[in-house]
Write an enzyme that holds these catalytic residues in place. Structure first.
Site, mmCIF file in Angstrom:
data_model
loop_
_atom_site.group_PDB
_atom_site.id
_atom_site.type_symbol
_atom_site.label_atom_id
_atom_site.label_comp_id
_atom_site.label_asym_id
_atom_site.label_seq_id
_atom_site.Cartn_x
_atom_site.Cartn_y
_atom_site.Cartn_z
ATOM 1 N N ASP A 295 0.832 -1.218 0.000
ATOM 2 C CA ASP A 295 0.000 0.000 0.000
ATOM 3 C C ASP A 295 0.863 1.264 0.000
ATOM 4 O O ASP A 295 0.424 2.322 -0.438
ATOM 5 C CB ASP A 295 -0.908 0.003 1.235
ATOM 6 N N GLU A 296 2.102 1.127 0.491
ATOM 7 C CA GLU A 296 2.918 2.336 0.667
ATOM 8 C C GLU A 296 3.294 2.998 -0.658
ATOM 9 O O GLU A 296 3.683 4.160 -0.682
ATOM 10 C CB GLU A 296 4.168 2.015 1.490
ATOM 11 N N TYR B 239 11.829 3.126 0.881
ATOM 12 C CA TYR B 239 11.269 1.756 0.838
ATOM 13 C C TYR B 239 10.130 1.703 -0.175
ATOM 14 O O TYR B 239 10.110 0.850 -1.078
ATOM 15 C CB TYR B 239 10.763 1.339 2.229
#
Ligand SMILES: NC(=O)c1ccc[n+]([C@@H]2O[C@H](COP(=O)([O-])OP(=O)(O)OC[C@H]3O[C@@H](n4cnc5c(N)ncnc54)[C@H](O)[C@@H]3O)[C@@H](O)[C@H]2O)c1
Length: 354
Positions: free
Chosen positions: A132-133, A156
């Site tokens: 989701d990030e 990330y």
């Protein structure tokens, strides 16, 4: 019969996916890992029934995907009909300290895996397991759909988006049978002790203070959709089953979301309730002082639901079961995953399999 390469098999989610596959299918697995500071093969050997039923169906390859899969490693992997690519560096804070390591593991590593996948005959599917990030923070009321734009807040997330784009491009350019999943926050047994679930259980058990990320007014805690790793494994198996039934999943993306949004304070108090002790906590405005962390993430899970997928267990059932498991296995709350120990475990394990 399927023989599937599962990268990151000894990671937190990887070992739950391995367990889900071993319990619910007749597939054989080839697990791959570089065994880093977030992983341990004890995750696998601790799985119920491991020695009696599972071990004979799993081969393990000790390989760092920063390096290409050379003919020797490819030969050791052997024939493969599917790939689930979960291996990645995952710790957001560390990605902020050393982004290049994350580029190596998550972008270069994915490219090496995809190049190897292109050499395989009879490959049915390659899953790129994204997050989701990649979509960045979600304003209240917003839930991102599968094909929405990316807006990474930290290295990330950016490297996961990079890997995802490479995977999709290999589908488009070379016809590699790729499907992509975006998964929200995962919890479950044998998670790294620095993560929110084990950290909260530790705080409740030992009476230490838990710091919960909140907005700048320090009144509203951050929120997520949480999903148990067993339910994630079930969603992946559901998608592969759809593929086997002739449904189109290749070239598509799917959100694996979890049933309900929960704010981190409510979650912490629910965890402490199962522990049976009061929780000391402070709400802290971590986000203003530490850019790169988002207060709210949210994905739209309607697509998977419309295909007929249902989570086998509810969030509350999974929460209670997980906390009770930790209370009975408190060594996993303290685990010190030291590198040298992993390397020795890997060598011993890989030696046994050949
Ligand atoms: N934990 C979550 O909530 C969450 C949510 C969405 C997506 N994801 C994704 O799920 C996957 C697994 O996450 P996790 O929480 O289990 O992480 P983890 O850190 O517990 O496990 C990562 C695994 O990848 C392996 N790995 C890392 N770099 C490698 C390399 N260069 N070569 C070979 N192996 C390598 C590690 O050894 C470990 O086995 C990741 O791709 C992550 O981005 C995680």
């Amino acid at each position: 019969m399927k023989r599937v390469l599962l990268t990151g098999i000894d990671g937190f989610i990887g070992h739950h996916v391995a367990e889900g596959i071993l319990k619910n299918t007749d597939w054989k697995l080839v697990g791959m890992s570089k065994i880093d500071s977030a992983s341990t093969l004890h995750r696998l050997t601790d799985i119920e029934l491991w020695s009696r039923e599972f071990a004979g169906r799993v081969d393990f390859i000790y390989h760092d995907l920063r390096a290409p899969i050379n003919p020797y490693i490819a030969n050791r992997i052997g024939p493969v009909t599917g790939i689930l690519h979960l291996a990645a560096s995952t710790h957001v804070d560390r990605s902020i300290e050393c982004p290049m390591e994350f580029v190596q593991d998550n972008v270069v590593g994915t490219c090496n895996l995809l190049d190897y996948a292109r050499t395989l005959d009879g490959l049915q599917f390659v899953n790129y397991f994204s997050t989701d990030e990649v979509f960045g923070p979600a304003a209240p009321g917003v839930a991102y759909k599968e094909w929405d734009r990316y807006m990474s807040s930290n290295p990330y997330a950016a490297t996961k988006a990079g890997g995802e784009e490479l995977a999709y491009s290999y589908y488009n350019t070379y016809g590699l049978p790729v499907f992509i999943t975006h998964t929200m926050n995962v919890f479950g047994e044998r998670q790294h002790p620095e993560k929110f679930f084990p950290k909260t259980i530790n705080a409740a058990l030992h009476g230490s203070k838990l710091f919960i990320h909140s907005d700048s007014s320090r009144t509203k805690a951050g929120s997520r959709f949480y999903v148990h790793a067993r339910n994630v494994a079930a969603a992946l198996l559901f998608l592969v089953d759809q593929f086997d039934k002739g449904k189109t999943i290749i070239g598509d993306k799917f959100n694996i979301v979890g049933e309900q949004e929960v704010d981190n304070l409510t979650l912490a108090l629910a965890i402490a309730k199962v522990v049976g002790k009061p929780l000391k906590y402070d709400l802290v405005d971590f986000h203003s002082s530490r850019p790169g962390h988002d207060l709210r993430y949210a994905l739209d899970g309607a697509k998977l639901k419309a295909m007929g997928f249902e989570y086998p267990k509810t969030f509350e059932q999974s929460l209670t079961k997980t906390v009770e498991w930790y209370l009975q296995h408190q060594d996993w709350l303290l685990a010190d995953f030291s590198q040298s120990q992993f390397v020795n475990e890997a060598k011993a394990f890989a030696g046994k399999r050949k």
